[in-house]
Design a protein around this motif. Structure first.
Motif, PDB file in Angstrom:
ATOM      1  N   ASN A 131       0.828  -1.198   0.000  1.00 36.87           N
ATOM      2  CA  ASN A 131       0.000   0.000   0.000  1.00 36.87           C
ATOM      3  C   ASN A 131       0.869   1.257   0.000  1.00 36.87           C
ATOM      4  OD1 ASN A 131      -2.678   1.153   0.069  1.00 36.87           O
ATOM      5  ND2 ASN A 131      -2.209   1.829   2.137  1.00 36.87           N
ATOM      6  N   ALA A 132       1.907   1.261   0.839  1.00 36.85           N
ATOM      7  CA  ALA A 132       2.834   2.397   0.831  1.00 36.85           C
ATOM      8  C   ALA A 132       3.557   2.483  -0.509  1.00 36.85           C
ATOM      9  CB  ALA A 132       3.835   2.266   1.973  1.00 36.85           C
ATOM     10  N   HIS A 133       3.824   1.317  -1.105  1.00 38.07           N
ATOM     11  CA  HIS A 133       4.532   1.348  -2.390  1.00 38.07           C
ATOM     12  C   HIS A 133       3.639   1.891  -3.508  1.00 38.07           C
ATOM     13  CE1 HIS A 133       7.941   0.427  -4.889  1.00 38.07           C
ATOM     14  NE2 HIS A 133       7.123  -0.089  -5.780  1.00 38.07           N
ATOM     15  N   THR A 134       2.326   1.734  -3.372  1.00 37.22           N
ATOM     16  CA  THR A 134       1.428   2.377  -4.330  1.00 37.22           C
ATOM     17  C   THR A 134       1.669   3.885  -4.332  1.00 37.22           C
ATOM     18  OG1 THR A 134      -0.313   0.684  -4.187  1.00 37.22           O
ATOM     19  CG2 THR A 134      -0.995   2.897  -4.847  1.00 37.22           C
ATOM     20  N   LEU A 135       1.703   4.475  -3.152  1.00 40.18           N
ATOM     21  CA  LEU A 135       1.953   5.918  -3.078  1.00 40.18           C
ATOM     22  C   LEU A 135       3.362   6.266  -3.526  1.00 40.18           C
ATOM     23  CD1 LEU A 135      -0.556   5.552  -0.985  1.00 40.18           C
ATOM     24  CD2 LEU A 135       0.139   7.831  -0.279  1.00 40.18           C
ATOM     25  N   ARG A 136       4.327   5.438  -3.165  1.00 39.69           N
ATOM     26  CA  ARG A 136       5.705   5.692  -3.578  1.00 39.69           C
ATOM     27  C   ARG A 136       5.807   5.694  -5.109  1.00 39.69           C
ATOM     28  NH1 ARG A 136      10.789   5.762  -1.499  1.00 39.69           N
ATOM     29  NH2 ARG A 136      12.449   4.704  -2.650  1.00 39.69           N
ATOM     30  N   VAL A 142      -3.794   5.148   9.577  1.00 39.99           N
ATOM     31  CA  VAL A 142      -2.492   4.483   9.596  1.00 39.99           C
ATOM     32  C   VAL A 142      -1.812   4.867  10.908  1.00 39.99           C
ATOM     33  CG1 VAL A 142      -0.316   4.137   8.381  1.00 39.99           C
ATOM     34  CG2 VAL A 142      -2.405   4.632   7.085  1.00 39.99           C
ATOM     35  N   ASP A 143      -1.926   3.999  11.894  1.00 41.51           N
ATOM     36  CA  ASP A 143      -1.418   4.308  13.233  1.00 41.51           C
ATOM     37  C   ASP A 143       0.091   4.122  13.339  1.00 41.51           C
ATOM     38  OD1 ASP A 143      -4.023   4.832  14.188  1.00 41.51           O
ATOM     39  OD2 ASP A 143      -4.378   2.690  14.481  1.00 41.51           O
ATOM     40  N   ARG A 144       0.630   3.165  12.581  1.00 40.57           N
ATOM     41  CA  ARG A 144       2.067   2.872  12.665  1.00 40.57           C
ATOM     42  C   ARG A 144       2.657   2.842  11.251  1.00 40.57           C
ATOM     43  NH1 ARG A 144       2.506  -2.479  16.159  1.00 40.57           N
ATOM     44  NH2 ARG A 144       4.728  -2.046  15.843  1.00 40.57           N
ATOM     45  N   PRO A 145       2.819   3.997  10.632  1.00 45.20           N
ATOM     46  CA  PRO A 145       3.333   4.018   9.259  1.00 45.20           C
ATOM     47  C   PRO A 145       4.765   3.519   9.189  1.00 45.20           C
ATOM     48  CG  PRO A 145       3.270   6.236  10.171  1.00 45.20           C
ATOM     49  CD  PRO A 145       2.576   5.355  11.157  1.00 45.20           C
ATOM     50  N   TRP A 160       8.497   3.080   6.944  1.00 48.26           N
ATOM     51  CA  TRP A 160       9.440   4.101   6.476  1.00 48.26           C
ATOM     52  C   TRP A 160       8.942   4.809   5.221  1.00 48.26           C
ATOM     53  CZ3 TRP A 160      11.504   3.941   1.598  1.00 48.26           C
ATOM     54  CH2 TRP A 160      11.402   2.716   0.907  1.00 48.26           C
ATOM     55  N   ALA A 161       8.362   4.053   4.270  1.00 48.40           N
ATOM     56  CA  ALA A 161       7.933   4.662   3.010  1.00 48.40           C
ATOM     57  C   ALA A 161       6.786   5.631   3.235  1.00 48.40           C
ATOM     58  CB  ALA A 161       7.535   3.575   2.014  1.00 48.40           C
ATOM     59  N   MET A 162       5.800   5.211   4.026  1.00 50.02           N
ATOM     60  CA  MET A 162       4.664   6.092   4.288  1.00 50.02           C
ATOM     61  C   MET A 162       5.100   7.323   5.071  1.00 50.02           C
ATOM     62  SD  MET A 162       1.401   6.184   3.540  1.00 50.02           S
ATOM     63  CE  MET A 162       0.695   4.537   3.407  1.00 50.02           C
ATOM     64  N   ARG A 163       6.022   7.168   6.007  1.00 51.42           N
ATOM     65  CA  ARG A 163       6.503   8.331   6.768  1.00 51.42           C
ATOM     66  C   ARG A 163       7.187   9.337   5.858  1.00 51.42           C
ATOM     67  NH1 ARG A 163       8.329   4.314  10.363  1.00 51.42           N
ATOM     68  NH2 ARG A 163      10.500   4.677   9.729  1.00 51.42           N
ATOM     69  N   GLU A 164       8.011   8.857   4.934  1.00 54.61           N
ATOM     70  CA  GLU A 164       8.698   9.767   4.013  1.00 54.61           C
ATOM     71  C   GLU A 164       7.709  10.523   3.134  1.00 54.61           C
ATOM     72  OE1 GLU A 164      11.618   7.748   1.710  1.00 54.61           O
ATOM     73  OE2 GLU A 164      13.014   7.463   3.390  1.00 54.61           O
ATOM     74  N   LEU A 165       6.710   9.827   2.633  1.00 54.31           N
ATOM     75  CA  LEU A 165       5.732  10.458   1.748  1.00 54.31           C
ATOM     76  C   LEU A 165       4.852  11.432   2.524  1.00 54.31           C
ATOM     77  CD1 LEU A 165       4.806   7.209  -0.196  1.00 54.31           C
ATOM     78  CD2 LEU A 165       6.214   9.097  -1.044  1.00 54.31           C
ATOM     79  N   ASP A 166       4.488  11.063   3.747  1.00 54.08           N
ATOM     80  CA  ASP A 166       3.678  11.948   4.581  1.00 54.08           C
ATOM     81  C   ASP A 166       4.454  13.213   4.938  1.00 54.08           C
ATOM     82  OD1 ASP A 166       1.228  12.396   6.179  1.00 54.08           O
ATOM     83  OD2 ASP A 166       2.598  12.233   7.878  1.00 54.08           O
ATOM     84  N   ALA A 167       5.764  13.109   5.064  1.00 53.42           N
ATOM     85  CA  ALA A 167       6.585  14.296   5.333  1.00 53.42           C
ATOM     86  C   ALA A 167       6.603  15.225   4.121  1.00 53.42           C
ATOM     87  CB  ALA A 167       8.011  13.878   5.701  1.00 53.42           C
ATOM     88  N   MET A 168       6.550  14.656   2.916  1.00 54.86           N
ATOM     89  CA  MET A 168       6.514  15.466   1.700  1.00 54.86           C
ATOM     90  C   MET A 168       5.194  16.214   1.554  1.00 54.86           C
ATOM     91  SD  MET A 168       8.027  12.782  -1.115  1.00 54.86           S
ATOM     92  CE  MET A 168       7.175  13.697  -2.406  1.00 54.86           C
ATOM     93  N   PHE A 169       4.084  15.504   1.839  1.00 58.26           N
ATOM     94  CA  PHE A 169       2.746  16.033   1.594  1.00 58.26           C
ATOM     95  C   PHE A 169       1.848  15.460   2.694  1.00 58.26           C
ATOM     96  CE2 PHE A 169      -0.597  16.616  -2.058  1.00 58.26           C
ATOM     97  CZ  PHE A 169      -0.950  17.851  -1.535  1.00 58.26           C
TER      98      PHE A 169
END
Length: 386
Positions: free
Chosen positions: A127-132, A164-167, A169-178
């Motif tokens: 799921n995080a890789h979809t956003l990545r 997403v309670d425990r994102p 590494w990939a989700m955290r990086e993307l959430d930091a961007m946007f």
């Protein structure tokens, strides 16, 4: 277009895109969510889904579903249901079409292998890789990376299964961007995309399982939900041969689930008192769902499908083979990045975890048949037969 309910996502109220674009959204008659949908359809990552596993790895027949056809079927269910509920049909369809883009080759078996390969470097989550993929890797535009999708689209992909309670590494990086407000619930459109996925694979996997001979009608009729649907189908068509009614059974099941979903969701929305999409996000619970009775029946159907189809010996053997391919490829590229195509080799870092995550990005984007081809080229045609 159907009049949107007040709690739907309205294009004019979108939080926009990460990167400003020349001319803004004024490019023809399309609104922000229609452009999101079109960007998904025209993307390379979406096209690759035609050669990625849904249930059967590299199926021999032309009639089995793959990730692409599954995503189209999810979009049909989601879009039609969204229109009926007064939700944004374009956003729902876009979410449905994109929801599986992050799957690696060979479905969940490939994901398991990448998760293990990246265990020391933060793991892998499809799921995080979809956003990545959509925010960084798929880059058709000259001024920025990614497809530059709307905030509502990215939020929906991140949270369609809930906060997403425990994102990772990939989700955290993307959430930091946007920032995507990961701790809140997503829009009703995103919730609808998630359950449309369930309806599609619950039923279409039965169709494929019967076609493959891994399921029988007799086995299916042990499931009370299926038995009730089958009895109604037989009552409507008493003079039609049993084999001709199997696809009618699947249609019946989809109809029952969709109608229950509509009734339960309307009731939930009315009882919750939500008036805006902000109310939906702040409510703290999912509104788009089955009734408790059907939810229990659907869980029983899933348990049956895992026991009889997904964990069938033939399927487990194919999954084992798939894990070997992905694991071998990861090891080969770790040992010698020059084995990757130039555009991937040249960007392969020396330091960890960047190196391993880059290799995982490359493998995750492969189709089943490309992964098999690369494995043969590196290890030889007899490697999997040993």
């Amino acid at each position: 277009m159907t009049m949107l309910a007040s709690y739907a996502c309205h294009p004019a109220a979108s939080r926009g895109r990460l990167h400003p674009e020349p001319g803004g959204e004024m490019r023809g008659p399309r609104d922000v969510f229609q452009r999101d949908r079109d960007r998904i359809i025209h993307s390379i990552a979406f096209r690759r889904l035609r050669h990625k596993t849904q249930v059967f790895v590299s199926p021999d027949g032309d009639h089995y579903r793959v990730r692409l056809t599954h995503s189209l079927e999810v979009a049909q269910i989601g879009g039609t249901t969204a229109r009926t509920l007064g939700l944004n049909e374009d956003l729902t369809e876009a979410l449905c079409l994109a929801h599986d883009i992050g799957h690696p080759p060979f479905g969940h078996a490939g994901e398991d292998a990448l998760e293990q390969a990246l265990d020391a470097h933060g793991g892998f989550d499809h799921n995080a890789h979809t956003l990545r993929t959509l925010m960084l890797l798929e880059s058709p535009y000259p001024r920025f990376r990614g497809l530059n999708l709307s905030w509502e689209m990215l939020e929906g992909l991140a949270k369609h299964n809930g906060p997403v309670d425990r994102p990772g590494w990939a989700m955290r990086e993307l959430d930091a961007m946007f920032p995507l407000d990961l701790a809140s619930h997503a829009s009703l459109e995103a919730q609808l995309a998630a359950i449309s996925d369930d309806i599609a694979y619950d039923n279409h996997d039965i169709d494929d399982g019967l076609r493959a001979g891994l399921l029988t009608l007799e086995q299916l009729l042990e499931v009370p939900f299926v038995r009730a649907c089958w009895d109604r189908v037989r009552a409507r068509y008493p003079d039609v041969a049993q084999d001709r009614l199997l696809r009618e059974l699947v249609r019946e099941q989809i109809g029952v689930m969709a109608n229950d979903l509509l009734d339960a969701t309307r009731r939930n929305i009315a009882e919750s008192g939500v008036r805006t999409v902000a109310d939906v996000r702040a409510l703290g619970r999912t509104l788009v769902c089955f009734s408790p009775e059907l939810a229990a029946q659907e869980r029983a159907l899933k348990r049956f499908m895992y026991a009889t189809l997904y964990h069938h010996p033939d399927q487990l053997a194919a999954a084992d083979r798939a894990r070997v391919i992905v694991t071998d490829l990861f090891r080969a590229y770790q040992d010698d990045p020059a084995l990757m195509p130039p555009e991937w080799r040249d960007e392969c870092a020396l330091e960890e975890p960047t190196r391993s995550r880059h290799i995982a990005d490359f493998i995750a984007g492969m189709t089943d048949r490309y992964a098999e081809k690369r494995h043969r080229e590196i290890y030889g045609a007899l490697a999997l037969a040993d």
